[in-house]
Design an enzyme around this catalytic site. Structure first.
Site, PDB file in Angstrom:
ATOM      1  NE  ARG A 193      -2.724   1.169   3.551  1.00  0.00           N
ATOM      2  CZ  ARG A 193      -3.646   1.268   4.516  1.00  0.00           C
ATOM      3  NH1 ARG A 193      -4.931   1.404   4.187  1.00  0.00           N
ATOM      4  NH2 ARG A 193      -3.306   1.224   5.784  1.00  0.00           N
ATOM      5  CG  ASP A 198      -4.361   2.580  11.183  1.00  0.00           C
ATOM      6  OD1 ASP A 198      -5.360   3.216  11.593  1.00  0.00           O
ATOM      7  OD2 ASP A 198      -4.405   1.847  10.175  1.00  0.00           O
TER       8      ASP A 198
END
Length: 545
Positions: A168, A450
């Protein structure tokens, strides 16, 4: 001596060690420059379109399905790509940052795939980004190993049963300020993608998979079209057949939810499906609709996957993906094992089990976990209810989702509580402090947090202050009230950490930034953009053009 890129127009404003130089080769940097010169103008134009669309939403023009793309949605003849090698069975995907130990543990975890993350779980320091690229190259070339400070050895398993690697890159909105091309700051997305693709695309095919990517934070099918153009040029550049790259789009913005079919259509031969990026999706709903008092959400803990707007989003995603023959991936289980507390650990694992059971029964083809110890639990649920590699045959023709369904933020029994307020302040503060130290994935209150959950936390606080929301005890939430709570949470952390640790931390730096984001006035587009300047370390290099 400053690093000589040997590529006209390319300047590196950071230290380049001999190890880094193996990634930042003239050939690789020339490829980065080619993509930048070809696509950065379009990227900036699309980012400006986001700003204009936000202005419309602020004026009351709510998101809706696009009339100009209705023909794409109504045409039942087109399909996405058939599953690529290593991506037919994705029943459990593990995600995490690109540090060396994590990469090895994730590849060895027994998960079908590993999403190596340069985005939300990676604080994009120069060291993290380039060492992450080294780790990706070593993983694909099957030579990765690690020796921990205590002498423990970590090696890739020898039986070949490693997870398929998916990378990603950073979202379109993020920059890489350590690299200038023709005097312009480079796109973080193009930088991450280019270095990984250039060094690993051919080797990945050689070992039986391919260059695979997760594509984050998009708000328009035109942004997916841009990725498709990048894919085509990149494959042509190295002489690779078009369609070898595969990209899974994260549907993690409210705008993207109205363009799911268009995303698959734009990527078509490169599409490997859509993913329910649930935490970022909640953040996006708050962010995009933050000026409208009708969309004030309760405590984060009250917003579950059965909340109307979340349930509608999931059902639409599964129907859309299976209609077009691509994978519908489920969301993240943020729980982590809780040591030394058997009852709490059992309760946490029960939540994971129920979450995965809901996903597989809804029709998802796979799911995400954040910790290797959760892989077996999630696999057990999916193996029992989905014995075949996927359930693309589950068409969900019974589903009909309207724009109103996607915007139905009514949460039955939801409330704003002091505990919820303090939890938001605590999560945002602790996460931001860790991010400023270079850690983008942090265990907080027995959850692996996160950037997405920090974004939810600060956005809720902003929203509550903006609209003077009331708590379940009748207290009006104001800027002054939240700043007082922030002071108290910082004082509490100071006590818990002790004077020496507190002074060595970046708590006060995080507090300074967070205080600007919870008053209902200033609102940064992304926390990561707000904090990025604090972790950029530029070498004093005079650019020559």
């Amino acid at each position: 001596m400053p690093f000589d890129s040997k590529v006209p127009g390319v300047t590196i404003l950071a230290k380049v060690t001999p190890e880094y130089a193996q990634i930042l080769t003239p050939e690789a940097l020339q490829f980065v420059a080619t993509l930048h010169r070809s696509f950065n103008h379009t990227r900036k134009t699309l980012l400006q379109k986001r700003v204009l669309r936000q202005q419309q939403i602020d004026q009351g023009i709510l998101p809706d399905f696009l009339p100009e793309t209705a023909a794409i949605r109504e045409d039942v003849s087109w399909r996405g790509a058939i599953p690529a090698p290593g991506l037919a069975d994705r029943r459990v995907e593990i995600t995490g940052p690109v540090d060396r130990k994590m990469v090895i543990n994730a590849l060895n975890s027994g998960a079908a795939t590993f999403m190596a993350d340069f985005e939300d779980s990676n604080a994009p320091t120069w060291e993290n980004n380039i060492s992450g690229q080294i780790n990706m190259k070593d993983a694909i070339h099957q030579r990765i190993s690690y020796t921990a400070p205590n002498g423990k050895q970590y090696n890739i398993r020898k039986d070949g049963k490693v997870a398929t690697l998916i990378v990603r890159p950073r979202g379109w909105h993020l920059d890489e300020k350590h690299v200038l091309i023709d005097g312009q700051v480079t796109s973080g997305s193009l930088f991450d993608f280019a270095l990984y693709f250039f060094h690993n695309a051919k080797k990945s095919v050689e070992i039986g998979i391919g260059p695979y990517f997760y594509l984050p934070k998009m708000e328009s099918h035109l942004e997916a079209r841009l990725w498709n153009d990048v894919f085509n040029m990149s494959q042509d550049y190295i002489g690779m057949p078009r369609g070898t790259i595969r990209g899974t789009c994260l549907i993690e913005t409210i705008m993207a939810a109205f363009e799911m079919e268009e995303f698959i259509y734009e990527l078509r031969e490169h599409s490997s499906g859509l993913n329910c990026g649930r935490w970022d999706y909640i953040f996006s709903v708050i962010k995009k609709l933050r000026q409208n008092p009708a969309f004030v959400l309760p405590d984060r803990s009250d917003v579950s996957m059965t909340t109307p707007f979340m349930d509608a989003y999931v059902r639409l995603l599964i129907k859309t993906c299976h209609k077009r023959g691509v994978h519908a991936m489920g969301g993240m289980a943020a729980q982590i094992p809780i040591k030394n507390n058997e009852a709490a650990n059992k309760a946490a694992m029960e939540k994971v089990l129920n979450d995965k059971l809901r996903e597989v029964k809804a029709g998802h083809d796979g799911t995400w976990v954040a910790h290797p110890d959760l892989v077996k639990l999630a696999l057990k649920v999916f193996n029992e209810h989905m014995p075949q590699p996927n359930q693309l045959h589950v068409r969900r023709d019974d589903v009909h989702v309207t724009a109103q369904d996607l915007l139905n933020t009514n949460v039955k029994g939801g409330k704003i509580s002091e505990a919820g307020i303090r939890a938001n302040v605590s999560v945002a503060l602790i996460y931001m402090e860790a991010w400023l130290r270079g850690a983008g994935c942090v265990p907080i209150h027995n959850l692996m947090e996160d950037a997405a959950t920090a974004e939810i936390s600060r956005s809720q606080l902003w929203q509550w202050a903006k609209h003077h929301a009331k708590t379940d005890k009748g207290v009006t939430v104001t800027a002054d009230y939240l700043l007082k709570v922030l002071d108290e949470e910082v004082d509490q952390l100071a006590k818990e950490m002790g004077e020496q640790r507190f002074k060595a931390s970046k708590i006060l730096q995080a507090k300074k930034h967070l205080a600007t984001q919870i008053t209902g006035k200033d609102y940064a587009d992304f926390l990561t953009s707000l904090l990025y300047e604090d972790i950029v370390v530029l070498e004093d290099v005079k650019a020559k053009f």
